[in-house]
Every structure is written in structure tokens, then in C-alpha cells.
Scaffold this motif. Sequence first.
Motif, PDB file in Angstrom:
ATOM      1  N   LEU A 144       0.826  -1.207   0.000  1.00  0.00           N
ATOM      2  CA  LEU A 144       0.000   0.000   0.000  1.00  0.00           C
ATOM      3  C   LEU A 144       0.863   1.261   0.000  1.00  0.00           C
ATOM      4  O   LEU A 144       0.509   2.266  -0.637  1.00  0.00           O
ATOM      5  CB  LEU A 144      -0.931  -0.006   1.210  1.00  0.00           C
ATOM      6  N   LEU A 145       1.977   1.224   0.696  1.00  0.00           N
ATOM      7  CA  LEU A 145       2.880   2.372   0.687  1.00  0.00           C
ATOM      8  C   LEU A 145       3.450   2.595  -0.713  1.00  0.00           C
ATOM      9  O   LEU A 145       3.566   3.727  -1.177  1.00  0.00           O
ATOM     10  CB  LEU A 145       4.018   2.157   1.687  1.00  0.00           C
ATOM     11  N   ALA A 146       3.780   1.498  -1.393  1.00  0.00           N
ATOM     12  CA  ALA A 146       4.315   1.610  -2.754  1.00  0.00           C
ATOM     13  C   ALA A 146       3.254   2.091  -3.734  1.00  0.00           C
ATOM     14  O   ALA A 146       3.556   2.794  -4.703  1.00  0.00           O
ATOM     15  CB  ALA A 146       4.865   0.258  -3.216  1.00  0.00           C
ATOM     16  N   ALA A 147       1.995   1.712  -3.485  1.00  0.00           N
ATOM     17  CA  ALA A 147       0.908   2.069  -4.401  1.00  0.00           C
ATOM     18  C   ALA A 147       0.483   3.520  -4.256  1.00  0.00           C
ATOM     19  O   ALA A 147      -0.157   4.069  -5.157  1.00  0.00           O
ATOM     20  CB  ALA A 147      -0.300   1.162  -4.141  1.00  0.00           C
ATOM     21  N   GLN A 148       0.805   4.158  -3.146  1.00  0.00           N
ATOM     22  CA  GLN A 148       0.353   5.529  -2.908  1.00  0.00           C
ATOM     23  C   GLN A 148       1.025   6.491  -3.878  1.00  0.00           C
ATOM     24  O   GLN A 148       2.238   6.459  -4.082  1.00  0.00           O
ATOM     25  CB  GLN A 148       0.655   5.951  -1.473  1.00  0.00           C
ATOM     26  N   PHE A 149       0.227   7.346  -4.498  1.00  0.00           N
ATOM     27  CA  PHE A 149       0.763   8.364  -5.397  1.00  0.00           C
ATOM     28  C   PHE A 149       1.593   9.385  -4.616  1.00  0.00           C
ATOM     29  O   PHE A 149       1.354   9.601  -3.410  1.00  0.00           O
ATOM     30  CB  PHE A 149      -0.372   9.108  -6.107  1.00  0.00           C
ATOM     31  N   PRO A 150       2.519  10.064  -5.275  1.00  0.00           N
ATOM     32  CA  PRO A 150       3.251  11.143  -4.605  1.00  0.00           C
ATOM     33  C   PRO A 150       2.333  12.214  -4.014  1.00  0.00           C
ATOM     34  O   PRO A 150       2.692  12.849  -3.025  1.00  0.00           O
ATOM     35  CB  PRO A 150       4.137  11.703  -5.719  1.00  0.00           C
ATOM     36  N   GLY A 152      -0.424  11.687  -2.495  1.00  0.00           N
ATOM     37  CA  GLY A 152      -1.075  11.198  -1.290  1.00  0.00           C
ATOM     38  C   GLY A 152      -2.275  10.310  -1.512  1.00  0.00           C
ATOM     39  O   GLY A 152      -2.781   9.693  -0.569  1.00  0.00           O
ATOM     40  N   GLY A 153      -2.773  10.204  -2.739  1.00  0.00           N
ATOM     41  CA  GLY A 153      -3.926   9.358  -3.021  1.00  0.00           C
ATOM     42  C   GLY A 153      -3.520   7.957  -3.431  1.00  0.00           C
ATOM     43  O   GLY A 153      -2.327   7.635  -3.535  1.00  0.00           O
ATOM     44  N   TRP A 154      -4.521   7.121  -3.660  1.00  0.00           N
ATOM     45  CA  TRP A 154      -4.274   5.750  -4.126  1.00  0.00           C
ATOM     46  C   TRP A 154      -5.097   5.467  -5.377  1.00  0.00           C
ATOM     47  O   TRP A 154      -6.246   5.921  -5.494  1.00  0.00           O
ATOM     48  CB  TRP A 154      -4.670   4.729  -3.064  1.00  0.00           C
ATOM     49  N   PRO A 155      -4.533   4.693  -6.308  1.00  0.00           N
ATOM     50  CA  PRO A 155      -5.318   4.211  -7.442  1.00  0.00           C
ATOM     51  C   PRO A 155      -6.182   3.035  -7.019  1.00  0.00           C
ATOM     52  O   PRO A 155      -5.946   2.417  -5.974  1.00  0.00           O
ATOM     53  CB  PRO A 155      -4.238   3.763  -8.430  1.00  0.00           C
ATOM     54  N   LEU A 168      -7.095   8.632  -8.809  1.00  0.00           N
ATOM     55  CA  LEU A 168      -7.170   8.718  -7.356  1.00  0.00           C
ATOM     56  C   LEU A 168      -8.611   8.379  -6.987  1.00  0.00           C
ATOM     57  O   LEU A 168      -9.540   9.078  -7.393  1.00  0.00           O
ATOM     58  CB  LEU A 168      -6.790  10.131  -6.931  1.00  0.00           C
ATOM     59  N   THR A 169      -8.814   7.272  -6.249  1.00  0.00           N
ATOM     60  CA  THR A 169     -10.130   6.657  -6.154  1.00  0.00           C
ATOM     61  C   THR A 169     -10.794   6.870  -4.802  1.00  0.00           C
ATOM     62  O   THR A 169     -10.466   6.216  -3.814  1.00  0.00           O
ATOM     63  CB  THR A 169     -10.028   5.146  -6.450  1.00  0.00           C
ATOM     64  N   PHE A 170     -11.758   7.801  -4.782  1.00  0.00           N
ATOM     65  CA  PHE A 170     -12.606   7.968  -3.602  1.00  0.00           C
ATOM     66  C   PHE A 170     -13.814   7.040  -3.668  1.00  0.00           C
ATOM     67  O   PHE A 170     -14.505   6.842  -2.671  1.00  0.00           O
ATOM     68  CB  PHE A 170     -13.089   9.414  -3.492  1.00  0.00           C
ATOM     69  N   ASN A 171     -14.079   6.480  -4.836  1.00  0.00           N
ATOM     70  CA  ASN A 171     -15.238   5.623  -5.044  1.00  0.00           C
ATOM     71  C   ASN A 171     -15.286   4.508  -4.006  1.00  0.00           C
ATOM     72  O   ASN A 171     -14.274   3.868  -3.721  1.00  0.00           O
ATOM     73  CB  ASN A 171     -15.183   5.029  -6.452  1.00  0.00           C
ATOM     74  N   ALA A 207      -0.717   8.363   6.000  1.00  0.00           N
ATOM     75  CA  ALA A 207      -2.051   8.846   6.362  1.00  0.00           C
ATOM     76  C   ALA A 207      -2.102  10.370   6.325  1.00  0.00           C
ATOM     77  O   ALA A 207      -3.099  10.963   5.893  1.00  0.00           O
ATOM     78  CB  ALA A 207      -2.426   8.332   7.748  1.00  0.00           C
ATOM     79  N   GLU A 208      -1.042  11.006   6.761  1.00  0.00           N
ATOM     80  CA  GLU A 208      -0.982  12.473   6.749  1.00  0.00           C
ATOM     81  C   GLU A 208      -1.064  13.003   5.324  1.00  0.00           C
ATOM     82  O   GLU A 208      -1.766  13.985   5.039  1.00  0.00           O
ATOM     83  CB  GLU A 208       0.317  12.910   7.410  1.00  0.00           C
ATOM     84  N   ARG A 209      -0.350  12.350   4.419  1.00  0.00           N
ATOM     85  CA  ARG A 209      -0.379  12.761   3.013  1.00  0.00           C
ATOM     86  C   ARG A 209      -1.760  12.537   2.411  1.00  0.00           C
ATOM     87  O   ARG A 209      -2.235  13.331   1.593  1.00  0.00           O
ATOM     88  CB  ARG A 209       0.674  11.994   2.216  1.00  0.00           C
ATOM     89  N   ALA A 210      -2.421  11.439   2.807  1.00  0.00           N
ATOM     90  CA  ALA A 210      -3.766  11.163   2.303  1.00  0.00           C
ATOM     91  C   ALA A 210      -4.740  12.243   2.760  1.00  0.00           C
ATOM     92  O   ALA A 210      -5.571  12.718   1.975  1.00  0.00           O
ATOM     93  CB  ALA A 210      -4.226   9.786   2.773  1.00  0.00           C
TER      94      ALA A 210
END
Length: 374
Positions: A144-150, A152-155, A168-171, A207-210
Motif C-alpha cells: 500500500l505504501l508503494a501504491a500511494q501516489f506522490p 497522497g492518493g491511491w489508485p 485517485l479513487t474515492f469511489n 495517512a498524513e499525506r492522504a
Amino acid sequence: MRADKAALRAERAALTGPVPERAHDGKTAGMPLDRAPEWYASEAALRVARNIVSFQTPAGGWGKNVNRDAPPRAPGEGYVAGLDPSGKAGGPRAIDDDGWSYVGTIDNDATTTELRFLARVQAQFPGAAGDGYRAAFEKGVRYLLAAQFPNGGWPQVYPLQGGYHDALTFNDGAVADVATLMLSVAARAGDYGFVAAALAEAARVSAERACAVIVQTQVRIGGKPTIWGQQHDALTLAPAGARNFEPIAVSSGESAGLLLFLMRLKDPSPGVVAAVRDGVAWLDAHALHDVAWVVDPARGGRRLVAQPGAAPLWPRYYEIPTARAIFGDRDRSIHDSVDEISEERRNGYAWFVTEPRKAIEAYAKWSAKHASPQ
């Protein structure tokens, strides 16, 4: 992705018999998280934990919609159910065709649920018997750390799959769910007490970046903060569309989930407090009253009908910048009335939601504890 495919290809090359037909498909993930602590030491829980460890991809994540209350993955078996069927009589689907989909995802609570379950199981086995579960957990968090975008979001899918999956998926609460898990890992309490300090610190920063990107992506119309899109472009952070019937828009249900997540933060920043205040105010102002989304067989299924006194309701999508309710169809057409879309889509999608009511009600208590900067 190449490494994940190579690992499966090597397994299949080493087989002396046929390739296993398919991963265990299932509508339920089979990973209860609400049992008494001692249940996670039971054989029933260990059966699920062994399945989870066996289906972890080389990259460290998990696919979705695989029944975890099933035997472990056999060598050569696909990581997800959709990888194996060829559409022909017999034989597995080729690794390099379109069957390689969602092989590592946070969609439908995948990966985060597996990690939470492993954390509960390992807590019952503090000695060597739990080491394998702890190792799989750490590998999953690093995934999950590797998947996080610079930013702060995640695909939705990682390794990146292409298309809207890369947004960046809020869905369905995906980013908020991962960020919530990271906060648990960072706290090193309860089931997560075994986490090494360095990994916990990485989770705290994650989490802070998110949280920062959630605040940053709150959509402004005419300079005024509103709510969020269902997805946001990974580079521009602008709201993005997804499937043909999911247009670029701000989305009420996903936004309610983000607001509830922000309100659970122990020490929200002034930026978070302002984002919550503005988001809740926007949702409150854009509710529908005295209508209900009901099944009307005489009129072809679901319809929006007048119903005095009905609880507030929110359209799923609001057009940018007009804030009108909009509805998409499979042909990519966009309509301002749900009655205009095809019967299949009208009946098969959540066009109206109630989640914002939870956020508005939670804010009534939360705002009393947090000053709301103007």
C-alpha cells in the motif's frame, strides 16, 4: 506487473499436471472482522488466514471477490477468479490477455480487509506460529505504501492497470479506507502492537499525506468549496469519470464518506475543519426533500416519486459547475432526468443515496468540539 506475471508463469511452467481451473470465486469475502478475539485462534479463522497468505500477490496485494473461506491457492492458480476461465472448454486463460484484471486492488475493501484479518489472527499467536501472518501483513502494508501516489492518493488497482483504475479513487470509500488502516498501523495499539516503529512511522506519514490530498481535491466552483468527485485525475487532481455511465461530476455518497473520515481524525488541522464545514454545508443545501427512490413495477422499475415527509435524498452525481443532478448511461450520454436513461441502468445503479445524512448528523456533534474557521 511484469514481475507478478512472471511469478505465476514460473509456477505454471513447473507443474507436472494441468493448471488449476480457477480461483475460488465468491460474492462474500469470508473475512469477518467482528468476532470475539479468541475466535481468531480457531481452525475456522486459520483456514481463512491460510487462504489469505496463499493468495497474496508477489507485489503484496490481493484481488477482490475471492472467497477466502476456501482452500489455499494451488501452485499455478490465478490470484483472482477472473484470471482463469478461457471462455472455451477447458484450459486456463492466458496470463497476458484481458483476464489480468484487479490483480492487486483496494476496490470493494480488498487488501485492507485481508490485512485487518491477518492482524487479528496474528494477535492470537505471538510466537513463531504467527510469524507468517505478520510477514504477510508487513508485505501488504508495504504494498500500500508503494501504491500511494506522490500526491497522497491511491489508485483503484496497483500495479497500475490503465484507464480509470489509475485515478485517485474515492469511489466506495477506497482512499479513506486505506488511510484509516494506515492510522491504525501508525498507532501500534491492539492488534497492531507488533508493528515495527519504522513501518508505523511510514504509515503515519502516509495517512498524513492522504488527509492533505483529500483537503486539496475538494472541488471549488466559483471559488467556493463544494464536495468531491468519485475519482480524481492522478496528475491534475481534477474530477474524473470512470465507466461510461459514471460521468465527471461531484459525488454525494463518496463525499459523505470522506467527511466522516475527516471527522474521525483525533486532531484535525484548520484546513480539515474548514473542509468538513464547507462540505457538510454544501450537502445540506443540495438535498432533495419530499421525494423517494422506489420500485414501481408498473412503470418499469425504479422511479423518483413524490412522497411528502420522506427522509432527505441526494442524487449521486451533480454536474460541474451547475450543481444540477445528472445521470449517465452505457452509451456515455448524460441526462438531467433519471427517467431518460435506459431501464437496465436505471434499475442497476445507485442513482440516489442517503449517506450524506450520516455526515450531516455527525457534524452536528463534531462541530461543537472543533472551532470552525471562517
